[in-house]
Design an enzyme around this catalytic site. Structure first.
Site, PDB file in Angstrom:
ATOM      1  N   HIS A 208      33.330  51.191  57.726  1.00  0.00           N
ATOM      2  CA  HIS A 208      32.716  51.795  56.749  1.00  0.00           C
ATOM      3  C   HIS A 208      31.458  51.521  56.628  1.00  0.00           C
ATOM      4  O   HIS A 208      30.438  52.180  56.591  1.00  0.00           O
ATOM      5  CB  HIS A 208      33.693  51.790  55.732  1.00  0.00           C
ATOM      6  N   ARG A 209      31.151  50.229  56.537  1.00  0.00           N
ATOM      7  CA  ARG A 209      29.652  49.633  56.240  1.00  0.00           C
ATOM      8  C   ARG A 209      28.980  49.944  54.948  1.00  0.00           C
ATOM      9  O   ARG A 209      28.232  49.505  54.819  1.00  0.00           O
ATOM     10  CB  ARG A 209      28.636  50.082  57.276  1.00  0.00           C
ATOM     11  N   ASP A 210      30.014  50.675  54.029  1.00  0.00           N
ATOM     12  CA  ASP A 210      29.258  50.807  52.845  1.00  0.00           C
ATOM     13  C   ASP A 210      30.379  50.843  51.577  1.00  0.00           C
ATOM     14  O   ASP A 210      30.264  51.952  50.625  1.00  0.00           O
ATOM     15  CB  ASP A 210      28.552  52.273  52.660  1.00  0.00           C
ATOM     16  N   MET A 211      31.616  50.043  51.728  1.00  0.00           N
ATOM     17  CA  MET A 211      32.473  49.999  51.055  1.00  0.00           C
ATOM     18  C   MET A 211      31.711  49.434  49.529  1.00  0.00           C
ATOM     19  O   MET A 211      31.192  48.540  49.340  1.00  0.00           O
ATOM     20  CB  MET A 211      33.429  49.100  51.334  1.00  0.00           C
ATOM     21  N   ASN A 215      32.104  54.151  45.685  1.00  0.00           N
ATOM     22  CA  ASN A 215      32.378  55.036  46.963  1.00  0.00           C
ATOM     23  C   ASN A 215      33.791  55.010  47.067  1.00  0.00           C
ATOM     24  O   ASN A 215      34.669  55.165  47.836  1.00  0.00           O
ATOM     25  CB  ASN A 215      31.894  54.443  48.376  1.00  0.00           C
TER      26      ASN A 215
END
Length: 381
Positions: A208-211, A215
């Site tokens: 994901h890289r943006d948990m 979000n």
């Protein structure tokens, strides 16, 4: 990915991944499938009252082969702005195959992300929403209740339009703001759903890289969904012959060469901040989930950036997370502190895997819990 391959990857240590082969670049997502949008004003039937009202701003997909549209979206109020446009609440309409009254109102709602092609062209060097669309279509190949899927993706000369299921209760960040911090049973309820969403992404071979709490959307106050795949990566895997391929090859994942850091500052792992070497896509999502759990339990982020200059980070890196929380007069249970400490290990080689988190005593406690716990203290712990 088969269940066996998923378990192997969800259990694999950093050392095993490191020994699996040299780092490999992340794989591209397949090009997004985008239909042609038609925008009309048309009569719409309310099946409850049998009233017919002509409404504007109805959007549906045009099929060149003459097939009727499956559904349409009656675009309504603005929910929020986004970098490329706006997100609006939509009512889903059912096609009636009636020339005089072609549409019928349903009880289903959708969120329509309406993005300007001009803004996309101007800002695609920063972020490309077409990649997010492709990623969402990719993870939507297999439905999962804890990951936001996509209903339709359409376009016309002015806009790229993405329609998604509607969540009516805001994001998890807002819940924590309202509560101050969560009692542990409540934090566990949401955390276990986040883990299920993360497991689906891992099963699909996606990092994901943006948990973050922002979000995680909440629907009907009982279900959480991971959203915003704009920064995600498709993880490279080793096929059985040793070549690099995707998750369907049945092998273990590979490390990924360093990339420019991205994500929200509080949640970025130390190895991503330094960008000095390859990283494990799954391990950085585990780190971010550790920060999510920390904020739910404590009510504030552990640090601004996971860097040695921050004394709070330094304490956690030395294994003194519980001591730090006691000094803040925000103690948590020993089991919760142990889980957080082991998720927030500075070296990804020491960080827990997804399977180890699932099997941790704090997560396993109240294993039969299926409803949001309520206590006499309300939101606050």
């Amino acid at each position: 990915m088969s269940d066996i391959t998923f378990i192997e990857n969800a259990s694999a240590t950093y050392e095993v991944i490191e020994q699996n082969g040299p780092p490999a670049m992340h794989l591209p997502f397949e090009k997004a499938k985008v239909g042609r949008a038609v925008r009309v004003d048309a009569p719409v039937l309310n099946p409850i009252t049998n009233e017919v009202l002509t409404v504007s701003n109805i959007i549906y997909e045009h099929h060149d082969d003459g097939r009727p549209p499956e559904r349409a979206y009656w675009v309504g109020r603005k929910l929020k702005k986004c970098i490329f446009g706006v997100v609006k609440e939509c009512t889903v309409l059912k096609f009636r195959n009636d020339f005089d009254t072609p549409w019928e109102v349903t009880e289903e709602k959708a969120a329509g992300k309406i993005m300007s092609w001009q803004k996309i062209r101007d800002l695609q060097h920063i972020e490309d929403p077409q990649k997010e669309v492709a990623a969402m279509q990719f993870v939507s190949r297999e439905f999962h209740p804890n990951v936001m899927g996509v209903l339709d993706v359409l376009q016309d000369e002015e806009y790229l339009l993405m329609f998604m299921p509607f969540c009516n209760s805001g994001d998890l960040f807002g819940f924590v703001q309202q509560a101050g911090r969560f009692p542990e049973p409540m934090a566990r309820f949401w955390f276990k759903q986040i883990l299920e969403g993360l497991a689906h992404l891992q099963k699909m071979g996606v990092c994901h890289r943006d948990m973050s709490l922002e979000n995680i959307l909440i629907d009907e106050y009982t279900k959480s969904l991971v959203i915003d795949l704009g920064m995600c990566l498709r993880v490279p895997y080793s096929n059985h012959n040793g070549a690099v391929g995707d998750v369907t090859g049945g092998g273990l994942r590979r490390l990924i060469p360093p990339l420019i850091p991205c994500g929200k500052p509080n949640y970025i792992s130390p190895e991503i901040l330094t960008s000095e070497g390859p990283f494990d896509g799954f391990a950085i999502d585990i780190w971010a989930c550790g920060v999510i759990l920390f904020i739910m339990l404590v009510g504030l982020p552990p640090w601004e950036f996971a860097r040695p200059e921050d004394p709070r980070y330094k304490m956690v890196a030395k294994g003194k997370l519980a001591k730090m929380l006691n000094s803040w007069q925000k103690p948590i249970s020993p089991e919760a502190a142990d889980l957080l400490q082991r998720m927030l290990m500075e070296n990804p080689r020491d960080r827990l895997s997804l399977m180890e988190i699932r099997d941790h005593p704090w997560v396993m406690e109240g294993a039969e819990q299926s409803e949001l716990p309520r206590d006499n203290e309300g939101w606050r712990g």
